[in-house]
Write a protein that holds these residues in place. Structure first.
Motif, PDB file in Angstrom:
ATOM      1  N   THR A 130     -19.096   8.817  25.114  1.00 46.01           N
ATOM      2  CA  THR A 130     -18.704  10.136  25.629  1.00 46.01           C
ATOM      3  C   THR A 130     -19.481  10.482  26.894  1.00 46.01           C
ATOM      4  O   THR A 130     -18.899  10.914  27.899  1.00 46.01           O
ATOM      5  N   PHE A 131     -20.788  10.273  26.879  1.00 41.25           N
ATOM      6  CA  PHE A 131     -21.589  10.567  28.056  1.00 41.25           C
ATOM      7  C   PHE A 131     -21.314   9.574  29.187  1.00 41.25           C
ATOM      8  O   PHE A 131     -21.444   9.920  30.365  1.00 41.25           O
ATOM      9  N   THR A 132     -20.927   8.368  28.851  1.00 39.64           N
ATOM     10  CA  THR A 132     -20.557   7.392  29.871  1.00 39.64           C
ATOM     11  C   THR A 132     -19.270   7.806  30.571  1.00 39.64           C
ATOM     12  O   THR A 132     -19.166   7.720  31.799  1.00 39.64           O
ATOM     13  N   VAL A 133     -18.293   8.267  29.809  1.00 45.49           N
ATOM     14  CA  VAL A 133     -17.043   8.744  30.408  1.00 45.49           C
ATOM     15  C   VAL A 133     -17.325   9.962  31.281  1.00 45.49           C
ATOM     16  O   VAL A 133     -16.800  10.077  32.403  1.00 45.49           O
ATOM     17  N   LEU A 134     -18.161  10.870  30.803  1.00 39.54           N
ATOM     18  CA  LEU A 134     -18.530  12.041  31.593  1.00 39.54           C
ATOM     19  C   LEU A 134     -19.207  11.614  32.893  1.00 39.54           C
ATOM     20  O   LEU A 134     -18.891  12.132  33.971  1.00 39.54           O
ATOM     21  N   GLN A 135     -20.115  10.657  32.804  1.00 41.45           N
ATOM     22  CA  GLN A 135     -20.804  10.161  33.994  1.00 41.45           C
ATOM     23  C   GLN A 135     -19.824   9.491  34.949  1.00 41.45           C
ATOM     24  O   GLN A 135     -19.922   9.672  36.160  1.00 41.45           O
ATOM     25  N   LEU A 136     -18.881   8.747  34.432  1.00 37.43           N
ATOM     26  CA  LEU A 136     -17.875   8.094  35.279  1.00 37.43           C
ATOM     27  C   LEU A 136     -17.070   9.137  36.048  1.00 37.43           C
ATOM     28  O   LEU A 136     -16.865   9.011  37.260  1.00 37.43           O
ATOM     29  N   LEU A 137     -16.635  10.169  35.360  1.00 41.12           N
ATOM     30  CA  LEU A 137     -15.863  11.227  36.016  1.00 41.12           C
ATOM     31  C   LEU A 137     -16.705  11.979  37.050  1.00 41.12           C
ATOM     32  O   LEU A 137     -16.233  12.263  38.157  1.00 41.12           O
ATOM     33  N   LEU A 138     -17.942  12.305  36.694  1.00 39.96           N
ATOM     34  CA  LEU A 138     -18.818  13.018  37.629  1.00 39.96           C
ATOM     35  C   LEU A 138     -19.134  12.179  38.866  1.00 39.96           C
ATOM     36  O   LEU A 138     -19.115  12.686  39.994  1.00 39.96           O
ATOM     37  N   ALA A 139     -19.417  10.898  38.663  1.00 39.45           N
ATOM     38  CA  ALA A 139     -19.762  10.033  39.791  1.00 39.45           C
ATOM     39  C   ALA A 139     -18.553   9.825  40.705  1.00 39.45           C
ATOM     40  O   ALA A 139     -18.702   9.818  41.930  1.00 39.45           O
ATOM     41  N   ALA A 140     -17.375   9.668  40.123  1.00 43.05           N
ATOM     42  CA  ALA A 140     -16.178   9.510  40.950  1.00 43.05           C
ATOM     43  C   ALA A 140     -15.893  10.793  41.729  1.00 43.05           C
ATOM     44  O   ALA A 140     -15.570  10.753  42.921  1.00 43.05           O
ATOM     45  N   TYR A 141     -16.047  11.916  41.072  1.00 43.93           N
ATOM     46  CA  TYR A 141     -15.821  13.217  41.704  1.00 43.93           C
ATOM     47  C   TYR A 141     -16.835  13.445  42.832  1.00 43.93           C
ATOM     48  O   TYR A 141     -16.481  13.868  43.935  1.00 43.93           O
ATOM     49  N   ALA A 142     -18.101  13.163  42.557  1.00 41.81           N
ATOM     50  CA  ALA A 142     -19.148  13.337  43.564  1.00 41.81           C
ATOM     51  C   ALA A 142     -18.977  12.352  44.716  1.00 41.81           C
ATOM     52  O   ALA A 142     -19.278  12.686  45.869  1.00 41.81           O
ATOM     53  N   SER A 143     -18.489  11.154  44.427  1.00 43.70           N
ATOM     54  CA  SER A 143     -18.251  10.174  45.492  1.00 43.70           C
ATOM     55  C   SER A 143     -17.241  10.697  46.500  1.00 43.70           C
ATOM     56  O   SER A 143     -17.404  10.512  47.712  1.00 43.70           O
ATOM     57  N   ILE A 144     -16.209  11.361  46.024  1.00 44.06           N
ATOM     58  CA  ILE A 144     -15.209  11.940  46.927  1.00 44.06           C
ATOM     59  C   ILE A 144     -15.851  13.004  47.806  1.00 44.06           C
ATOM     60  O   ILE A 144     -15.633  13.029  49.022  1.00 44.06           O
ATOM     61  N   PHE A 145     -16.666  13.867  47.204  1.00 38.41           N
ATOM     62  CA  PHE A 145     -17.338  14.901  47.983  1.00 38.41           C
ATOM     63  C   PHE A 145     -18.278  14.306  49.026  1.00 38.41           C
ATOM     64  O   PHE A 145     -18.300  14.743  50.173  1.00 38.41           O
ATOM     65  N   TRP A 146     -19.082  13.318  48.626  1.00 33.14           N
ATOM     66  CA  TRP A 146     -20.029  12.736  49.566  1.00 33.14           C
ATOM     67  C   TRP A 146     -19.314  11.932  50.638  1.00 33.14           C
ATOM     68  O   TRP A 146     -19.785  11.850  51.772  1.00 33.14           O
ATOM     69  N   TRP A 147     -18.188  11.334  50.315  1.00 33.16           N
ATOM     70  CA  TRP A 147     -17.404  10.619  51.317  1.00 33.16           C
ATOM     71  C   TRP A 147     -16.908  11.609  52.371  1.00 33.16           C
ATOM     72  O   TRP A 147     -16.996  11.350  53.564  1.00 33.16           O
ATOM     73  N   ARG A 148     -16.403  12.738  51.916  1.00 32.32           N
ATOM     74  CA  ARG A 148     -15.941  13.770  52.856  1.00 32.32           C
ATOM     75  C   ARG A 148     -17.106  14.327  53.671  1.00 32.32           C
ATOM     76  O   ARG A 148     -16.971  14.590  54.858  1.00 32.32           O
ATOM     77  N   GLN A 149     -18.250  14.497  53.018  1.00 33.77           N
ATOM     78  CA  GLN A 149     -19.436  15.002  53.713  1.00 33.77           C
ATOM     79  C   GLN A 149     -19.872  14.016  54.790  1.00 33.77           C
ATOM     80  O   GLN A 149     -20.217  14.408  55.897  1.00 33.77           O
TER      81      GLN A 149
END
Length: 178
Positions: free
Chosen positions: A144-163
């Motif tokens: 469960t925490f791995t799936v949460l981490q996967l979603l958070l990291a993918a989401y944050a990657s999009i933000f940092w890519w845009r940044q």
């Protein structure tokens, strides 16, 4: 907030990995647990998640192109790590189910033999049901925490890519994504 959750995911996966390392369980369950532990995922993956969360917090407070790039790379690596952990934990759960069935069938077989008390101690057949539930619970929480981490990291990657690819390095994540 997202980066703090990444650090909490790190702590949960790390602590459950430490519990699995220190716990004793019947030898029937060794293949299931050793797949997860021998891969090093609970420790290396958790370290990756903790570094990513910490780096993202620092990058959010002091927004520069190099920090945005490092956060982008670390979140991408966390996504890969979480994806690998997802596969390892799923495989561990499947192996755990097989081991549980073998443990129960071995217990039933040994109880039919004369002098079964001797065989129980010889083969270390303990309460298979409670061990199966405990290990399944630990692996499911890690999953469960791995799936949460996967979603958070993918989401944050999009933000940092845009940044990283905005023209002004001081633009905050929220304003660049709106």
């Amino acid at each position: 907030v997202l980066q703090t959750i990444q650090i909490l995911c790190c702590l949960m996966i790390l602590s459950l990995g430490a519990i699995l390392v220190s716990a004793s369980y019947p030898s029937h369950f060794d293949p299931a647990v050793s797949k997860v532990l021998m891969s090093g995922y609970p420790f290396v993956g958790a370290l990756c998640f903790g570094v990513t969360g910490s780096l993202s917090i620092v990058s959010g407070k002091k927004s520069t192109k190099p920090l945005a790039l490092s956060s982008l790379i670390s979140n991408a690596m966390s996504s890969v790590s979480a994806g690998a952990g997802l596969l390892l934990l799923t495989d561990g759960l499947v192996t755990l189910e097989t081991a549980s069935q073998r443990c129960v069938s071995g217990k039933e077989y040994l109880s039919s033999l004369p002098y079964s008390e001797y065989y129980y101690s010889l083969y270390e057949v303990r309460d298979c049901v409670s061990t199966h539930k405990s290990l399944t619970g630990a692996l499911v929480v890690m999953l469960t925490f791995t799936v949460l981490q996967l979603l958070l990291a993918a989401y944050a990657s999009i933000f940092w890519w845009r940044q990283f690819y905005t023209e002004n390095p001081g633009v905050s994540i929220l304003t660049c994504c709106l």
